[in-house]
Design a protein around this motif. Structure first.
Motif, mmCIF file in Angstrom:
data_model
loop_
_atom_site.group_PDB
_atom_site.id
_atom_site.type_symbol
_atom_site.label_atom_id
_atom_site.label_comp_id
_atom_site.label_asym_id
_atom_site.label_seq_id
_atom_site.Cartn_x
_atom_site.Cartn_y
_atom_site.Cartn_z
ATOM 1 N N PRO A 267 -1.001 -10.609 11.474
ATOM 2 C CA PRO A 267 0.080 -9.714 11.056
ATOM 3 C C PRO A 267 -0.400 -8.660 10.057
ATOM 4 N N THR A 268 0.005 -7.417 10.294
ATOM 5 C CA THR A 268 -0.350 -6.318 9.403
ATOM 6 C C THR A 268 0.783 -5.304 9.419
ATOM 7 N N ALA A 269 0.719 -4.328 8.533
ATOM 8 C CA ALA A 269 1.731 -3.284 8.518
ATOM 9 C C ALA A 269 1.635 -2.436 9.782
ATOM 10 N N ARG A 270 2.739 -1.822 10.167
ATOM 11 C CA ARG A 270 2.703 -0.899 11.300
ATOM 12 C C ARG A 270 1.750 0.249 10.985
ATOM 13 N N PHE A 271 1.065 0.740 12.003
ATOM 14 C CA PHE A 271 0.077 1.788 11.784
ATOM 15 C C PHE A 271 0.020 2.695 12.998
ATOM 16 N N GLY A 272 -0.606 3.835 12.819
ATOM 17 C CA GLY A 272 -0.778 4.797 13.909
ATOM 18 C C GLY A 272 -0.404 6.189 13.447
ATOM 19 N N THR A 273 0.548 6.805 14.145
ATOM 20 C CA THR A 273 1.064 8.105 13.734
ATOM 21 C C THR A 273 2.302 7.886 12.874
ATOM 22 N N LEU A 274 2.816 8.966 12.317
ATOM 23 C CA LEU A 274 4.049 8.859 11.533
ATOM 24 C C LEU A 274 5.238 8.512 12.420
ATOM 25 N N ASP A 275 5.142 8.819 13.720
ATOM 26 C CA ASP A 275 6.182 8.374 14.652
ATOM 27 C C ASP A 275 6.174 6.853 14.772
ATOM 28 N N ASP A 276 4.983 6.251 14.664
ATOM 29 C CA ASP A 276 4.875 4.792 14.746
ATOM 30 C C ASP A 276 5.379 4.105 13.485
ATOM 31 N N THR A 277 5.131 4.720 12.339
ATOM 32 C CA THR A 277 5.420 4.048 11.069
ATOM 33 C C THR A 277 6.748 4.439 10.457
ATOM 34 N N VAL B 257 8.841 7.301 7.967
ATOM 35 C CA VAL B 257 8.550 7.756 6.608
ATOM 36 C C VAL B 257 9.579 7.137 5.662
ATOM 37 N N PRO B 258 9.214 6.920 4.409
ATOM 38 C CA PRO B 258 7.917 7.251 3.814
ATOM 39 C C PRO B 258 6.789 6.398 4.416
ATOM 40 N N ALA B 259 5.571 6.913 4.283
ATOM 41 C CA ALA B 259 4.404 6.206 4.791
ATOM 42 C C ALA B 259 3.201 6.570 3.939
ATOM 43 N N LEU B 260 2.160 5.787 4.081
ATOM 44 C CA LEU B 260 0.883 6.111 3.455
ATOM 45 C C LEU B 260 -0.026 6.714 4.511
ATOM 46 N N VAL B 261 -0.578 7.861 4.220
ATOM 47 C CA VAL B 261 -1.553 8.490 5.104
ATOM 48 C C VAL B 261 -2.922 8.302 4.464
ATOM 49 N N LYS B 262 -3.811 7.673 5.214
ATOM 50 C CA LYS B 262 -5.122 7.315 4.668
ATOM 51 C C LYS B 262 -6.224 7.917 5.522
ATOM 52 N N GLY C 130 -12.573 5.259 2.255
ATOM 53 C CA GLY C 130 -11.524 5.046 1.273
ATOM 54 C C GLY C 130 -11.727 3.735 0.531
ATOM 55 N N TYR C 131 -11.687 3.791 -0.796
ATOM 56 C CA TYR C 131 -11.746 2.572 -1.601
ATOM 57 C C TYR C 131 -11.168 2.885 -2.971
ATOM 58 N N ASP C 132 -10.713 1.832 -3.683
ATOM 59 C CA ASP C 132 -10.139 1.999 -5.016
ATOM 60 C C ASP C 132 -9.063 3.076 -5.049
ATOM 61 N N GLY C 133 -8.230 3.108 -3.992
ATOM 62 C CA GLY C 133 -7.122 4.052 -3.971
ATOM 63 C C GLY C 133 -7.478 5.458 -3.541
ATOM 64 N N LYS C 134 -8.751 5.705 -3.252
ATOM 65 C CA LYS C 134 -9.174 7.051 -2.845
ATOM 66 C C LYS C 134 -8.824 7.290 -1.377
ATOM 67 N N GLY C 135 -8.663 8.578 -1.040
ATOM 68 C CA GLY C 135 -8.468 8.948 0.356
ATOM 69 C C GLY C 135 -7.129 8.535 0.934
ATOM 70 N N GLN C 136 -6.093 8.496 0.105
ATOM 71 C CA GLN C 136 -4.770 8.182 0.634
ATOM 72 C C GLN C 136 -3.689 8.923 -0.140
ATOM 73 N N ASP D 268 -8.987 12.695 11.236
ATOM 74 C CA ASP D 268 -9.587 11.487 10.664
ATOM 75 C C ASP D 268 -8.607 10.767 9.738
ATOM 76 N N GLU D 269 -7.305 10.851 10.063
ATOM 77 C CA GLU D 269 -6.294 10.203 9.224
ATOM 78 C C GLU D 269 -5.483 9.190 10.031
ATOM 79 N N LEU D 270 -4.946 8.230 9.316
ATOM 80 C CA LEU D 270 -4.147 7.165 9.909
ATOM 81 C C LEU D 270 -2.931 6.931 9.027
#
Length: 332
Positions: A109-119, A121-126, A131-137, A149-151
């Motif tokens: 089990p994990t959070a929904r992911f893909g495009t913003l249509d899949d998730t 909004v609000p959503a996290l774009v990473k 990406g690590y330590d909160g970077k790139g999101q 190159d975003e998810l």
């Protein structure tokens, strides 16, 4: 007989691996671009790029095994030296989309992911990579186009963040440390408490076992989790020793670092049992006066020998069986 381990990366995790190996008569050789890499204090240091073929060959020459201490190691570099854990684990962990697809394939089990249509909004774009330590999101509140190159990931209203650290030997022997409860500040781990109170240890072990077995993994693996209404959702995996397992140095029978060394060399694993209740506090950006930290009963100070700068992990303190006053003295 002395063993030699090559390690791609010479940061604090490599340093702690080297310290764990010394009592077992295991020497370390590190490859890192920085001549000031802090692992150089506990082993030989080769300075240069992680993907330099000549330097990789020097790193591996005469080594019993080569490992790595961070998950953004070039996959081709890991393959060239036959690194353990296998480079496949890096491939899965370096791309958030590939990682999420792995979870889906294993019915984890994990959070929904893909495009913003899949998730929604609000959503996290990473960013999918690096990406690590909160970077790139970033958090988005309304639909927008994603970069190549975003998810997008669903925003999870979690009750707390947990992590499990496991280790798997060459013979498939698998062991787990107690779950840790983690607090992050500005995307950086601030503290971990272990064993986590009333946590779903069996469920977390079942999730991690699926990953370890699927990857035919050897060494230490960490899995970061969200607890939501008593259920566990996987956030991400880390194919290496992990910040949320630092408490094991002072409050487990065998630390995660020693068990990683044992596993990659094909030696029997040590007990992962906790010997007390631990609170691990990261020292980020600067270090309080050492005399004050050392004066706190039950506090174990670990400094990494790194030059201070904002946001940089300079060390950690683990308090074992400490009271609230002692913990507050360290956390400040």
């Amino acid at each position: 007989m002395t063993a030699l381990v090559g390690c791609i990366g010479g940061g604090q995790l490599g340093r702690m691996l080297g310290l764990a190996g010394a009592p077992l008569d295991v020497r370390f050789r590190f490859l890192d671009p920085s001549p000031e890499a802090c692992a150089g204090d506990v082993g030989d240091l080769i300075v240069g790029a992680y993907d330099d073929p000549e330097l990789l060959d020097r790193l591996a020459e005469g080594a019993d095994v080569v490992t790595y201490e961070f998950e953004n190691v070039p996959v081709d570099a890991a393959r060239r030296v036959g690194a353990v854990p296998d480079a496949r684990a890096l491939e899965q962990g370096q791309d958030r989309l590939v990682e999420k697809q792995l979870f889906a394939r294993l019915a984890i089990p994990t959070a929904r992911f893909g495009t913003l249509d899949d998730t929604g909004v609000p959503a996290l774009v990473k960013s999918r990579r690096l990406g690590y330590d909160g970077k790139g999101q970033r958090r988005v509140e309304s639909p927008e186009s994603l970069g190549e190159d975003e998810l997008a990931e669903e925003v999870v209203p979690f009750d707390r963040e947990l992590s499990i650290v496991g280790v798997r030997g060459r013979d498939g022997d698998t062991r787990f440390y107690p779950l840790a409860e983690n607090e992050h500040r500005a995307g950086v781990l601030a503290s971990s408490r272990a064993p986590a109170v009333d946590a779903s240890q069996a469920e977390a072990e079942a999730i991690a076992t699926k990953l370890l077995d699927e990857l035919a993994y050897v060494g230490v693996l960490a899995v970061e989790l969200f607890e939501v209404d008593g259920r566990l959702l996987v956030n991400e995996l880390a194919p290496r020793v992990h910040n949320t397992g630092h408490w094991t140095i002072d409050s487990a029978v065998t630390s995660q670092f020693e068990n990683h060394v044992r596993a990659i060399l094909g030696r029997p694993l040590g007990s992962t049992e906790a010997t007390g209740e631990a609170v691990m506090v990261n020292l980020v950006g600067d270090v309080p006066p050492l005399e004050r930290l050392l004066a706190v009963p039950n506090a174990h100070v670990h400094l990494y020998g790194k030059t201070p700068r904002p946001g940089r992990k300079l060390g950690h303190v683990t308090l074992v069986d400490a009271n609230d006053e002692q913990i507050a003295e360290v956390i400040g």
